[in-house]
Design an enzyme around this catalytic site. Sequence first.
Site, PDB file in Angstrom:
ATOM      1  N   CYS A 117      33.815 -50.787   7.060  1.00 21.46           N
ATOM      2  CA  CYS A 117      33.320 -51.811   7.990  1.00 21.46           C
ATOM      3  C   CYS A 117      32.575 -52.942   7.282  1.00 21.46           C
ATOM      4  CB  CYS A 117      32.432 -51.171   9.036  1.00 21.46           C
ATOM      5  SG  CYS A 117      33.327 -49.957   9.998  1.00 21.46           S
ATOM      6  N   HIS A 257      28.368 -56.635  12.426  1.00 18.60           N
ATOM      7  CA  HIS A 257      29.513 -55.743  12.583  1.00 18.60           C
ATOM      8  C   HIS A 257      29.420 -55.098  13.963  1.00 18.60           C
ATOM      9  CE1 HIS A 257      32.454 -52.711  12.110  1.00 18.60           C
ATOM     10  NE2 HIS A 257      31.602 -51.718  12.033  1.00 18.60           N
ATOM     11  N   ASN A 287      35.522 -51.412  17.813  1.00 18.63           N
ATOM     12  CA  ASN A 287      35.253 -51.521  16.382  1.00 18.63           C
ATOM     13  C   ASN A 287      36.586 -51.728  15.645  1.00 18.63           C
ATOM     14  OD1 ASN A 287      34.554 -51.188  13.713  1.00 18.63           O
ATOM     15  ND2 ASN A 287      33.327 -49.350  14.041  1.00 18.63           N
TER      16      ASN A 287
HETATM   17  O1  UT7 Z   1      31.581 -48.811  12.013  1.00 22.54           O
HETATM   18  C1  UT7 Z   1      31.361 -47.812  11.077  1.00 22.54           C
HETATM   19  C2  UT7 Z   1      30.071 -47.163  11.285  1.00 22.54           C
HETATM   20  N1  UT7 Z   1      30.089 -46.386  12.468  1.00 22.54           N
HETATM   21  C3  UT7 Z   1      29.092 -46.479  13.330  1.00 22.54           C
HETATM   22  O2  UT7 Z   1      28.209 -47.279  13.141  1.00 22.54           O
HETATM   23  C4  UT7 Z   1      29.085 -45.531  14.497  1.00 22.54           C
HETATM   24  C5  UT7 Z   1      27.724 -44.906  14.618  1.00 22.54           C
HETATM   25  N2  UT7 Z   1      27.629 -43.913  15.655  1.00 22.54           N
HETATM   26  C6  UT7 Z   1      27.668 -44.207  16.981  1.00 22.54           C
HETATM   27  O3  UT7 Z   1      27.875 -45.343  17.346  1.00 22.54           O
HETATM   28  C7  UT7 Z   1      27.327 -43.116  17.953  1.00 22.54           C
HETATM   29  O4  UT7 Z   1      26.831 -41.999  17.258  1.00 22.54           O
HETATM   30  C8  UT7 Z   1      28.539 -42.672  18.836  1.00 22.54           C
HETATM   31  C9  UT7 Z   1      28.889 -43.760  19.796  1.00 22.54           C
HETATM   32  C10 UT7 Z   1      29.723 -42.336  17.937  1.00 22.54           C
HETATM   33  C11 UT7 Z   1      28.147 -41.446  19.655  1.00 22.54           C
HETATM   34  O5  UT7 Z   1      26.993 -41.715  20.425  1.00 22.54           O
HETATM   35  P1  UT7 Z   1      25.744 -40.729  20.392  1.00 22.54           P
HETATM   36  O6  UT7 Z   1      24.756 -41.304  21.325  1.00 22.54           O
HETATM   37  O7  UT7 Z   1      25.324 -40.549  18.978  1.00 22.54           O
HETATM   38  O8  UT7 Z   1      26.362 -39.428  21.011  1.00 22.54           O
HETATM   39  P2  UT7 Z   1      26.374 -37.950  20.417  1.00 22.54           P
HETATM   40  O9  UT7 Z   1      27.419 -37.823  19.382  1.00 22.54           O
HETATM   41  O10 UT7 Z   1      24.981 -37.546  20.077  1.00 22.54           O
HETATM   42  O11 UT7 Z   1      26.816 -37.144  21.694  1.00 22.54           O
HETATM   43  C12 UT7 Z   1      26.009 -37.057  22.877  1.00 22.54           C
HETATM   44  C13 UT7 Z   1      26.739 -36.245  23.919  1.00 22.54           C
HETATM   45  C14 UT7 Z   1      27.277 -34.931  23.385  1.00 22.54           C
HETATM   46  O12 UT7 Z   1      27.206 -33.981  24.427  1.00 22.54           O
HETATM   47  P3  UT7 Z   1      26.006 -32.905  24.502  1.00 22.54           P
HETATM   48  O13 UT7 Z   1      26.073 -32.151  23.215  1.00 22.54           O
HETATM   49  O14 UT7 Z   1      24.770 -33.724  24.642  1.00 22.54           O
HETATM   50  O15 UT7 Z   1      26.372 -32.125  25.697  1.00 22.54           O
HETATM   51  C15 UT7 Z   1      28.718 -35.226  23.091  1.00 22.54           C
HETATM   52  O16 UT7 Z   1      29.530 -34.087  23.135  1.00 22.54           O
HETATM   53  O17 UT7 Z   1      27.872 -36.966  24.386  1.00 22.54           O
HETATM   54  C16 UT7 Z   1      29.058 -36.171  24.217  1.00 22.54           C
HETATM   55  N3  UT7 Z   1      30.167 -37.064  23.882  1.00 22.54           N
HETATM   56  C17 UT7 Z   1      30.919 -37.677  24.820  1.00 22.54           C
HETATM   57  N4  UT7 Z   1      30.903 -37.646  26.163  1.00 22.54           N
HETATM   58  C18 UT7 Z   1      31.800 -38.404  26.814  1.00 22.54           C
HETATM   59  C19 UT7 Z   1      30.609 -37.443  22.663  1.00 22.54           C
HETATM   60  N5  UT7 Z   1      31.637 -38.270  22.774  1.00 22.54           N
HETATM   61  C20 UT7 Z   1      31.852 -38.448  24.100  1.00 22.54           C
HETATM   62  C21 UT7 Z   1      32.773 -39.210  24.846  1.00 22.54           C
HETATM   63  N6  UT7 Z   1      32.695 -39.152  26.190  1.00 22.54           N
HETATM   64  N7  UT7 Z   1      33.698 -39.981  24.255  1.00 22.54           N
END
Ligand code: UT7
Length: 333
Positions: A117, A257, A287
């Site tokens: 990225c 980004h 992204n």
């Molecule tokens: O560009 C390159 C660099 N990349 C980035 O900068 C990405 C950085 N990371 C992020 O943007 C975020 O971490 C994500 C958007 C990928 C995820 O968001 P988050 O707030 O960190 O969510 P999480 O992974 O902590 O998941 C929270 C909850 C989980 O459920 P429980 O364990 O709380 O029950 C996940 O299983 O959300 C659940 N979850 C989803 N629910 C619905 C994860 N993905 C999804 C989804 N839809 N697509």
Amino acid sequence: MNTPTTAAITAVAGWVPEDRLTNFDLEKMVDTNDEWIRTRTGIEERRILKGEGLATSDMVAPAVLELCKKRGITPLDIDCLIVATVTPDMVFPSTANIVCDKIGATNAWGFDLAAACSGFLFALTTGATYIESGRYKKVVVVGADKMSAIIDYTDRNTCILFGDGAACVLLEPNNEGYGVKDSILRTDGSGRPFLHMKAGGSWKPASMETVANREHFAYQEGQSVFKFAVKGMADVSAELMERNNLKAEDVAWLVPHQANLRIIDATANRMGLPKEKVMINISKYGNTTAATIPLCLWEWENQLKKGDNVVLAAFGGGFTWGATWIKWAYDGK
Ligand code: UT7
């Protein structure tokens, strides 16, 4: 006294596929929902390059042709073309080679640059040094990714995030102080477990087993990347401002980004910038990896004014991150 030669951006162009993949489409593919995606990431839809035999170069070629047209030059005038991408058409030859062939840029040489990225910032800084050195007069810097080629559409953690697109800028010498003024670029390879593609390289060549294990898709531990991204992008942007004595009121635009709206907000807050000064189009494209920053420049080109201080900032797989300060060289139409 002679002003040293700087590398000015003299034109911007982009190309995105017609096909849209909305949050509602994704609801039918994996266990997710529009509300979760919008509130956690800011994304509403992404563009997807569909069609047999179409690759990253097929998005770059029309973008570079548009760039030439806007600047009133032909592909024959291009000295060097750098393509920042993690989704090259093939491992070799480079996408840059293929693009030069497709558009008839027979006087140019070029190469691909892989910094995920942060690829566009790394490529922009590299291209700028070729101009600053006096060696080349017209360098095209591209950020392009066909992320749909390496996304596992059964993995809700990653498939909701990424889209396809390409955009590019033309760099030319300037002796009035416009163009790329400063860059801080960083890498930390110890971040690789959190965001990578496991197989297909020399470490784990493609095999029946790697395909069966779905190891040719992008793998991300979102939360870990998120923490590093928030800190990395905000720190490096603040450092760039400090070392160039730029105050928030001096900065016309932040071009971040587009990975997550929450990371963008954190960076803007740290720089003391209001939302009106931040280019954000993540809702439309998701992204697009190396393409996000030039796609923003393309979309906002008409609002940019000669002399505007523009700060570009990125964080991505590697880890790689950085920030670049540009003094914009021309008025938008
Ligand atoms: O560009 C390159 C660099 N990349 C980035 O900068 C990405 C950085 N990371 C992020 O943007 C975020 O971490 C994500 C958007 C990928 C995820 O968001 P988050 O707030 O960190 O969510 P999480 O992974 O902590 O998941 C929270 C909850 C989980 O459920 P429980 O364990 O709380 O029950 C996940 O299983 O959300 C659940 N979850 C989803 N629910 C619905 C994860 N993905 C999804 C989804 N839809 N697509």
